[in-house]
Scaffold this motif. Sequence first.
Motif, PDB file in Angstrom:
ATOM      1  N   SER A  24      -7.908 -37.112 -23.683  1.00  0.00           N
ATOM      2  CA  SER A  24      -9.300 -36.847 -24.023  1.00  0.00           C
ATOM      3  C   SER A  24      -9.464 -36.159 -25.370  1.00  0.00           C
ATOM      4  CB  SER A  24      -9.941 -35.980 -22.937  1.00  0.00           C
ATOM      5  OG  SER A  24      -9.265 -34.722 -22.838  1.00  0.00           O
ATOM      6  N   ASP A  25      -8.351 -35.598 -25.905  1.00  0.00           N
ATOM      7  CA  ASP A  25      -8.457 -34.852 -27.156  1.00  0.00           C
ATOM      8  C   ASP A  25      -8.200 -35.718 -28.387  1.00  0.00           C
ATOM      9  OD1 ASP A  25      -5.808 -35.203 -26.447  1.00  0.00           O
ATOM     10  OD2 ASP A  25      -5.142 -33.329 -27.371  1.00  0.00           O
ATOM     11  N   ARG A  26      -8.067 -37.031 -28.211  1.00  0.00           N
ATOM     12  CA  ARG A  26      -7.888 -37.895 -29.370  1.00  0.00           C
ATOM     13  C   ARG A  26      -8.549 -39.244 -29.115  1.00  0.00           C
ATOM     14  NH1 ARG A  26      -3.939 -41.745 -28.973  1.00  0.00           N
ATOM     15  NH2 ARG A  26      -2.485 -41.641 -27.234  1.00  0.00           N
ATOM     16  N   ASN A  27      -8.810 -39.969 -30.187  1.00  0.00           N
ATOM     17  CA  ASN A  27      -9.457 -41.264 -30.095  1.00  0.00           C
ATOM     18  C   ASN A  27      -8.430 -42.377 -30.016  1.00  0.00           C
ATOM     19  OD1 ASN A  27     -12.160 -40.320 -30.273  1.00  0.00           O
ATOM     20  ND2 ASN A  27     -11.930 -40.075 -32.489  1.00  0.00           N
ATOM     21  N   TYR A  54      11.630 -42.574 -30.376  1.00  0.00           N
ATOM     22  CA  TYR A  54      11.001 -41.676 -29.403  1.00  0.00           C
ATOM     23  C   TYR A  54      10.606 -40.343 -30.030  1.00  0.00           C
ATOM     24  CZ  TYR A  54      11.690 -44.826 -25.537  1.00  0.00           C
ATOM     25  OH  TYR A  54      11.599 -45.908 -24.704  1.00  0.00           O
ATOM     26  N   SER A  55      11.440 -39.806 -30.914  1.00  0.00           N
ATOM     27  CA  SER A  55      11.066 -38.545 -31.555  1.00  0.00           C
ATOM     28  C   SER A  55       9.907 -38.769 -32.522  1.00  0.00           C
ATOM     29  CB  SER A  55      12.266 -37.926 -32.285  1.00  0.00           C
ATOM     30  OG  SER A  55      12.799 -38.816 -33.247  1.00  0.00           O
ATOM     31  N   GLY A  56       9.891 -39.908 -33.214  1.00  0.00           N
ATOM     32  CA  GLY A  56       8.792 -40.201 -34.128  1.00  0.00           C
ATOM     33  C   GLY A  56       7.473 -40.353 -33.405  1.00  0.00           C
ATOM     34  N   ARG A  57       7.477 -41.099 -32.301  1.00  0.00           N
ATOM     35  CA  ARG A  57       6.245 -41.261 -31.529  1.00  0.00           C
ATOM     36  C   ARG A  57       5.795 -39.939 -30.919  1.00  0.00           C
ATOM     37  NH1 ARG A  57       8.045 -46.028 -28.763  1.00  0.00           N
ATOM     38  NH2 ARG A  57       8.031 -44.774 -26.864  1.00  0.00           N
ATOM     39  N   HIS A  58       6.767 -39.139 -30.463  1.00  0.00           N
ATOM     40  CA  HIS A  58       6.420 -37.832 -29.913  1.00  0.00           C
ATOM     41  C   HIS A  58       5.734 -36.960 -30.958  1.00  0.00           C
ATOM     42  CE1 HIS A  58       6.959 -34.044 -27.631  1.00  0.00           C
ATOM     43  NE2 HIS A  58       7.200 -33.532 -28.825  1.00  0.00           N
ATOM     44  N   ASN A  59       6.220 -37.010 -32.179  1.00  0.00           N
ATOM     45  CA  ASN A  59       5.715 -36.114 -33.221  1.00  0.00           C
ATOM     46  C   ASN A  59       4.317 -36.475 -33.724  1.00  0.00           C
ATOM     47  OD1 ASN A  59       8.046 -34.611 -33.054  1.00  0.00           O
ATOM     48  ND2 ASN A  59       9.041 -35.612 -34.791  1.00  0.00           N
ATOM     49  N   VAL A  60       3.855 -37.689 -33.424  1.00  0.00           N
ATOM     50  CA  VAL A  60       2.497 -38.063 -33.857  1.00  0.00           C
ATOM     51  C   VAL A  60       1.567 -38.279 -32.667  1.00  0.00           C
ATOM     52  CG1 VAL A  60       3.321 -39.105 -35.999  1.00  0.00           C
ATOM     53  CG2 VAL A  60       3.032 -40.553 -33.969  1.00  0.00           C
ATOM     54  N   ARG A  61       2.010 -37.943 -31.467  1.00  0.00           N
ATOM     55  CA  ARG A  61       1.238 -38.266 -30.267  1.00  0.00           C
ATOM     56  C   ARG A  61      -0.113 -37.553 -30.214  1.00  0.00           C
ATOM     57  NH1 ARG A  61       4.319 -35.884 -25.059  1.00  0.00           N
ATOM     58  NH2 ARG A  61       2.504 -36.845 -24.101  1.00  0.00           N
ATOM     59  N   SER A  62      -0.272 -36.445 -30.943  1.00  0.00           N
ATOM     60  CA  SER A  62      -1.547 -35.719 -30.938  1.00  0.00           C
ATOM     61  C   SER A  62      -2.579 -36.364 -31.855  1.00  0.00           C
ATOM     62  CB  SER A  62      -1.335 -34.264 -31.362  1.00  0.00           C
ATOM     63  OG  SER A  62      -0.860 -34.193 -32.692  1.00  0.00           O
TER      64      SER A  62
END
Length: 319
Positions: free
Chosen positions: A6-9, A281-289
């Motif tokens: 809910s905190d991102r589009n 996986y680390s790259g996707r984790h780091n931009v997940r917000s």
Amino acid sequence: MAPGRSDRNGMTLVELMQMFPTEDHARRWFEKWIWAKGRRCPICGSDHTVECSTEIHPLPYRCYNCKQYFSVRCGTVMERSKVPLQKWAFAIYLHLTSLKGVSSMKLHRDIGVTQKTAWFMLQRIREAWKPEDLPKFTGPVEADETYIGGKRKNMSNAKRKALAEAGAGRGPDGKVAVVGVKDRNTNRVTAKAVSDTTGATLKGFVLAATIAGTTVYTDDASAYNGIARPHESVKHSVSEYVRDQAHTNGVESFWAMLKRGYHGVYHHMSEKHLDRYVHEYSGRHNVRSLDTLDQMSNLAGHMKGKRLTYKRLIENGTD
């Protein structure tokens, strides 16, 4: 806003199609983010370039300095790819919105390319996640290691026999070690496959990822003893998992996602390609917000300056 956090589009498939209705729309989007600081020749670096008619040359730009023609693909992981940029944009979207990863079989069905092409595209996208010179973590951080590989009961008879002849027992034998550090302050993760889990290797990785004075939390693995950082550990060996601020729950959550991708999507990650999967996986984790579109823009920008040829990718086999 698409379903999800809910905190991102997010972005729906309909919105994706509306954003990239033609190849030209996709080209201009890639140019915006790959050339975020202005169009430059990927061959000599000059900004003295001009757009030219494709009736003169199939590549749309020419450099006045080195006299070479180029496109937005040149100097990126997409160089010499014949796949339309529109399909590259769709592949990036699927890669980022599939939390546990997207298989080459699914990608080949979804965007209409061969499975071999889809596999090569995904490996190139993973290459774009390859870490660059990023600021070191200020902490506190959690450090841990895990092992990636299939279960012994699922191995071929030949592989089980080879492990037995090598004197390998159970547990991590036949698997590849991966070390990771998660920064509690930024929620960022850095990780890589390693050849061993000795103190020199594990402590060296943590020291390289953090600034002096960073508090490091680990389990009770002896390899971390004596690390040149303020250090606290929890004793997993006696079922102690949290003590005040000392725990490794955050980095273990990252391992859980990596392993869900391994067992649920990819089923196999060969040792020679494992680092790319870890970077994925680390790259996707780091931009997940970030919002989905911002995630896509971020990844497109990281494609610049990286190249992965098929010859280099399949050296010593394609597994």
